[in-house]
Scaffold this motif. Structure first.
Motif, PDB file in Angstrom:
ATOM      1  N   ALA B 478       0.836  -1.206   0.000  1.00 28.77           N
ATOM      2  CA  ALA B 478       0.000   0.000   0.000  1.00 28.77           C
ATOM      3  C   ALA B 478       0.869   1.254   0.000  1.00 28.77           C
ATOM      4  N   LEU B 479       1.955   1.213   0.742  1.00 31.47           N
ATOM      5  CA  LEU B 479       2.841   2.386   0.766  1.00 31.47           C
ATOM      6  C   LEU B 479       3.502   2.585  -0.593  1.00 31.47           C
ATOM      7  N   ARG B 480       3.933   1.475  -1.192  1.00 28.57           N
ATOM      8  CA  ARG B 480       4.565   1.566  -2.504  1.00 28.57           C
ATOM      9  C   ARG B 480       3.599   2.190  -3.510  1.00 28.57           C
ATOM     10  N   LEU B 481       2.334   1.830  -3.350  1.00 26.88           N
ATOM     11  CA  LEU B 481       1.280   2.324  -4.229  1.00 26.88           C
ATOM     12  C   LEU B 481       1.224   3.845  -4.253  1.00 26.88           C
ATOM     13  N   VAL B 482       1.438   4.464  -3.113  1.00 24.91           N
ATOM     14  CA  VAL B 482       1.333   5.924  -3.042  1.00 24.91           C
ATOM     15  C   VAL B 482       2.697   6.592  -3.084  1.00 24.91           C
ATOM     16  N   ILE B 506      -3.671   8.103   2.543  1.00 25.16           N
ATOM     17  CA  ILE B 506      -4.312   7.570   1.337  1.00 25.16           C
ATOM     18  C   ILE B 506      -4.017   6.078   1.202  1.00 25.16           C
ATOM     19  N   ALA B 507      -2.766   5.706   1.497  1.00 21.31           N
ATOM     20  CA  ALA B 507      -2.421   4.282   1.465  1.00 21.31           C
ATOM     21  C   ALA B 507      -3.317   3.520   2.433  1.00 21.31           C
ATOM     22  N   MET B 508      -3.542   4.120   3.615  1.00 21.04           N
ATOM     23  CA  MET B 508      -4.373   3.467   4.611  1.00 21.04           C
ATOM     24  C   MET B 508      -5.805   3.318   4.078  1.00 21.04           C
ATOM     25  N   ALA B 509      -6.282   4.382   3.399  1.00 17.60           N
ATOM     26  CA  ALA B 509      -7.657   4.352   2.902  1.00 17.60           C
ATOM     27  C   ALA B 509      -7.835   3.280   1.827  1.00 17.60           C
ATOM     28  N   LEU B 510      -6.748   2.936   1.113  1.00 15.19           N
ATOM     29  CA  LEU B 510      -6.855   1.973   0.016  1.00 15.19           C
ATOM     30  C   LEU B 510      -6.526   0.546   0.444  1.00 15.19           C
ATOM     31  N   LEU B 511      -6.126   0.399   1.695  1.00 18.76           N
ATOM     32  CA  LEU B 511      -5.600  -0.865   2.204  1.00 18.76           C
ATOM     33  C   LEU B 511      -6.561  -2.028   1.963  1.00 18.76           C
ATOM     34  N   LEU B 512      -7.860  -1.782   2.127  1.00 19.12           N
ATOM     35  CA  LEU B 512      -8.837  -2.868   2.013  1.00 19.12           C
ATOM     36  C   LEU B 512      -9.528  -2.861   0.653  1.00 19.12           C
ATOM     37  N   GLU B 513      -9.017  -2.062  -0.272  1.00 21.07           N
ATOM     38  CA  GLU B 513      -9.626  -1.908  -1.593  1.00 21.07           C
ATOM     39  C   GLU B 513     -11.114  -1.604  -1.488  1.00 21.07           C
TER      40      GLU B 513
END
Lengths: 329, 639
Positions: B478-482, B506-513
């Protein structure tokens, strides 16, 4: 690293300040403690030579030919070696021995009671802040009564109820005197039984302060954005309460530990007196009543060192629970 | 006590905040106790007999002639109590005043003057704080011969050993006050230093000083009692402590003479309790957050029944006040399900149930389609954040959803009624289906937990079956993603820059897709370059992961750039909804046009950005007949 150095330097300065106070107080006060002390010693048949007199003069001042500066450094030297002189009330036991036999009692009593008070107080404070607007709110006014009760009076009441009327706990002392002190089950369980009421006194009267401080900080912390985030994340109420709200709310309580410890130490001295507990508080009062100035000064220093040490420990631990302090120095 | 009242009653013309505590049962009880005990100490000695008189009736229980019984030597306990109360109150007040003056001197003056003086004063008070007080007092008292130990000596010793704690509190407060604008202004205006302290600073510190004074009085009475109980108090004084000392030495406890040792302690406890209750009220002036809130009503906590469709007052507002402001055909009706919608909000109203109810969100209907970006634009106070919180049911009392429905159309085809969830269902829904990025990214991360812990607990809660290693891998991913180095998992929030923190959020918000991400002014606090970078990242992720975004902002030009559709919100209503192109090309509602005009081109003069909702509550509660509306109407006509 800078944080630790600063803390060490501060407590070093505090220790030096206490030693200096200890040096000047007897010299600033009216009366001649050395003469009183020596008279007492002679009453007890002690052979007081010029060297003993000089040792007391270093400690307490008096007619001496040495300059104040010289006395001061000689005094500091004696203190650093743990040479506090000879106790009058327990003649001819050295002060250091009297202290080392009574200190463990107080450290165990105050240590355990403080730990319990902190756990109970912050735990209830956390719940009272978290569940604001429920019956837990009524805990808050109740704590004010407890916080305003004099320690020793609470001790008297506890004794009257639990020792005299109900007979559940012993009235006085730290252990059953028919047992010989040592690390055996019978002695330890006796010490535990004798310690319940004194510990209860300290827990009841100090837990209220922790509760109130924690509750107020919880209320402030619950308005923080990271608590809202935790709720939005769908975390369990328990995790939000403990790891997001309480974990942050407890920091000022820890930072303010120095303030509370002073009260606890003061309270325990008086409490020990009520229970004739064989701790250092009782010894201090015994010394005062017998004009045993050497013992008195030794105990004052030991208490100060213990309090400073506890505060230093808490400050060092604080750096572990709040990652921000090291960054800010 | 008189001093306390004087402190509280002194007029403070320059301060904007409350001066007198709010009258509450707590305060009334506190003041009542203090007055009764104060009067008892003041007048009691005139009403009782000689406390020293010895009678031939030792240790008798309370009776008609001796209401509180007698001591070992037949002295009347009630008479002793009257004199002892007076003695203790006298010492308490004396020490309270002296200690407060000392703490004000070291705390306020030191921190105001600053520099070396402050350093020295602060070091001194910290030293005094860590040196244990009572042992020091005992040692000092022991060296003073009993004959020389008067009340004043004891009071001075107690004051000297007792001021440090409040000096530290006062210092912290002064430091924060001295940088406030009005103090700075007074200094720049060349006011004399003592005048700035006395006239500008002190009045604002009064509540705090009063509370410290109250603490000092309680502390002094307790310390003196302890000292006298140990036999180290003032010579020939009669205080509650000496009474207890005599009781202890007379074996009152062992002989069951409760009437001897209970009353003195009770008086101290009650008096301390009264002062503490007064202090609560003072604390509430200092920190308004601590005020009592009414007990939560159960029906607000669990909403199991469906909310009523529409409130009467809402209908009235609909018909008379705001009619014509909303372009009926410009907003979705909401009754017909929108094909391809992931989130549908129908006729949602949120009301703050305060003394004058505030309708923050009124009859809002919205449909968010799968994978689109819907911009929700409006000035601050228009209700857009309230709407966002209500969608996630994060609103707290007094805010309440009064009508409407929120439906999430799940990926697998199921429709989830958000307002009908019970506690556990709601918890499972949050973040998993719908996550949020908050306005204050700086404060949205827990300062004492590592980034990893804060990402990880989302997974442990929502994906309990994941192993430790899997969770770690997911967090790193998730961190790599952002665009944040996964090594930063070990970092604490304060070790990251503002932009980095928002990326972590934002990474946290996307963690669970999740299927929907709510962004509440996610970039407002960041500088423009960082803002752009983060937004670009978000758009890319949206394309890659296919989540829908409800983007809440006041920045209409930004929305024109990034969003698919835009809804314009005003006074709790959606006044216009259209595609970004339509809004840019031909805005239909006068308010939308006004918003567009108020963002000038980069070189132009700044437009008159209307802020009708500056005060959300009063504005929303009143008919919008304010000047700004006339302004819009007038402008709309001139076009």
């Amino acid at each position: 690293m800078r944080y630790y150095l600063r803390k060490l330097a501060f407590y070093g300065a505090a220790l030096w300040g206490a030693l200096t106070l200890n040096f000047f107080i007897p010299r600033m006060m009216p009366g001649d403690p050395v003469d009183i002390l020596l008279a007492k010693l002679q009453q007890r048949g002690a052979n007081v030579g010029p060297s003993a007199r000089r040792a007391y003069e270093l400690l307490l001042g008096g007619n001496t030919n040495d300059s104040l500066i010289h006395q001061y450094f000689a005094y500091l030297g004696n203190m650093l070696h743990g040479d506090f002189g000879v106790s009058v009330s327990d003649y001819p036991t050295p002060v250091a021995t009297v202290i080392s036999s009574s200190l463990p009692w107080t450290v165990a009593l105050v240590g355990i009671a403080t730990l319990l008070a902190v756990l109970v107080g912050t735990g209830l404070g956390m719940l009272a802040g978290w569940r604001r607007g429920t019956w837990l709110d009524s805990l808050v006014p109740a704590t004010t009564v407890l916080a305003a009760v004099p320690y020793f009076w609470l001790a008297l009441i506890l004794v009257a109820v639990f020792a005299i009327n109900l007979g559940w706990f012993p009235l006085l002392g730290g252990y059953d005197v028919s047992l010989s002190p040592g690390w055996n089950g019978a002695f330890l369980s006796s010490a535990l039984r004798y310690g319940v009421l004194p510990a209860l006194t300290i827990v009841i009267s100090s837990a209220g302060g922790w509760l109130l401080g924690m509750r107020n900080m919880m209320v402030s912390t619950l308005a923080e954005d990271y608590v809202l985030t935790a709720r939005a994340k769908g975390l369990t109420g328990r995790r939000t309460m403990v790891w997001y709200a309480a974990r942050n709310a407890v920091l000022p309580s820890i930072a303010g530990f120095a303030n509370s410890l002073g009260f606890i130490v003061a309270g325990s001295i008086v409490t020990e007196q009520v229970f004739s507990y064989p701790g250092i508080g009782s010894k201090l009062l015994e010394a005062v009543q017998n004009d045993d100035y050497a013992l008195m000064q030794g105990i004052f220093l030991v208490i100060t060192v213990a309090v400073l040490g506890a505060n230093l420990l808490v400050d060092l631990l604080y750096a572990l629970v709040d990652p921000r302090v090291k960054a800010n120095g | 006590m008189t001093d306390l009242n004087a402190d509280l009653a002194a007029p403070r013309p320059r301060t904007g905040r409350r001066v007198l505590p709010r009258w509450s049962p707590k305060l009334a009880i506190g003041v009542g106790i203090i007055v009764v005990i104060g009067l008892w100490g003041l007048l009691g000695p005139f009403l009782v007999g000689d406390p020293e008189a010895i009678r031939d009736m030792g240790l008798t229980a309370p009776s008609r002639t001796h209401l509180l019984g007698t001591t070992q030597t037949g002295q009347d306990v009630l008479a002793q109590l009257a004199y002892a109360t007076r003695g203790s109150l006298f010492i308490g007040l004396l020490v309270g005043v002296m200690a407060t003056v000392l703490s004000a001197l070291f705390g306020i003056v030191g921190s105001y003057v600053g520099g070396l003086v402050d350093e020295a004063f602060s070091l001194l008070s910290n030293l005094m704080l860590v040196i244990p007080g009572l042992p020091l007092v005992i040692v000092i008292s022991a060296f003073v011969p009993a004959s020389a130990r008067g009340s004043w000596t004891i009071a001075v010793v107690l004051a000297i050993t007792g001021w440090a704690g409040s000096a530290r509190v006062l210092r912290a407060q002064t430091l924060s006050l001295r940088n406030r604008d009005y103090i700075q202004a007074a200094r720049v205006a060349g006011e004399k230093r003592w005048r700035v302290i006395g006239v500008e600073l002190l009045p604002n510190l009064l509540p705090l000083l009063a509370s410290q004074f109250v603490f000092a009085v309680i502390g002094a009475i307790l310390s003196e009692t302890g000292l006298s109980f140990l036999g180290l108090g003032a010579a020939n004084s009669a205080t509650l402590g000496t009474m207890l000392n005599y009781a202890q030495n007379g074996f009152a406890l062992q002989r069951g003479a409760w009437w001897w040792f209970v009353p003195p302690g009770l008086i101290i406890a009650l008096f301390g309790c009264g002062l503490a209750l007064v202090n609560f009220s003072i604390d509430e002036i200092i920190n308004p957050r601590l005020r009592d809130i009414p007990r939560r009503e159960r029906r607000n906590r669990r909403r199991t029944q469906r909310p009523v469709k529409r409130l009467d007052d809402g209908a009235v507002l609909d018909g008379t006040v705001l009619d014509g402001t909303v372009l009926d055909d410009a907003v979705p009706d909401g009754t017909v399900p929108d094909d391809g919608a992931v989130l549908t909000v129908r006729h949602l109203s949120v009301t703050y149930r305060t003394e004058r109810p505030v309708h923050a969100v009124r009859d809002v209907s919205l449909a968010l389609r799968r994978g689109e970006i819907l911009g929700l634009v409006g000035e601050s106070g228009c209700g857009k954040t309230t709407l966002a919180y209500a969608i996630n049911r994060l609103h707290r009392p007094p805010a309440e959803v009064t009508s409407g429905s929120i439906t999430l159309h799940d990926r697998d085809g199921e429709d989830l009624d958000v307002l009908a969830f019970d506690r556990d269902e709601l918890r499972a829904f949050r973040w998993d289906k719908l996550s949020m990025v908050f306005q204050g990214a700086m404060n949205a991360l827990n300062p004492v937990l590592t980034i990893r812990a804060q990402l990880d607990d989302v997974l442990t809660t929502h994906r309990p079956s994941m192993s430790r290693g899997e969770r770690h891998e997911r967090c790193a991913e998730a961190l790599r993603l952002v665009g944040v180095d996964p090594r930063r998992l070990k970092a604490y929030p304060h070790e990251l820059s503002g932009g980095m923190r928002q990326r972590v959020m934002i990474a946290m918000a996307l963690l669970l897709e999740p299927q929907v991400v709510l962004l509440d002014e996610p970039t407002t606090a960041l500088d423009v370059v960082v803002q752009r970078g983060i937004l670009r990242e978000l758009l890319r992720l949206r394309t890659a992961l296919g989540f829908a975004v409800l983007f809440i902002t006041h920045d209409l030009p930004l929305m024109l750039e990034v969003s698919d559709r835009i809804a314009v919100m005003r006074d709790g209503r959606i006044v216009e909804e259209a595609t970004a192109e339509q809004i840019a090309a031909e805005p239909r509602h006068p308010y939308t046009r006004h918003l567009l005009d108020s963002f000038p081109s980069l070189v132009g003069e700044r437009g008159a950005f209307i802020r009708a909702g500056e005060d959300e509550r009063s504005q929303a509660a009143q008919p919008p007949a304010a000047a700004s509306d006339d302004g819009i109407a007038a402008e709309a006509e001139t076009r």
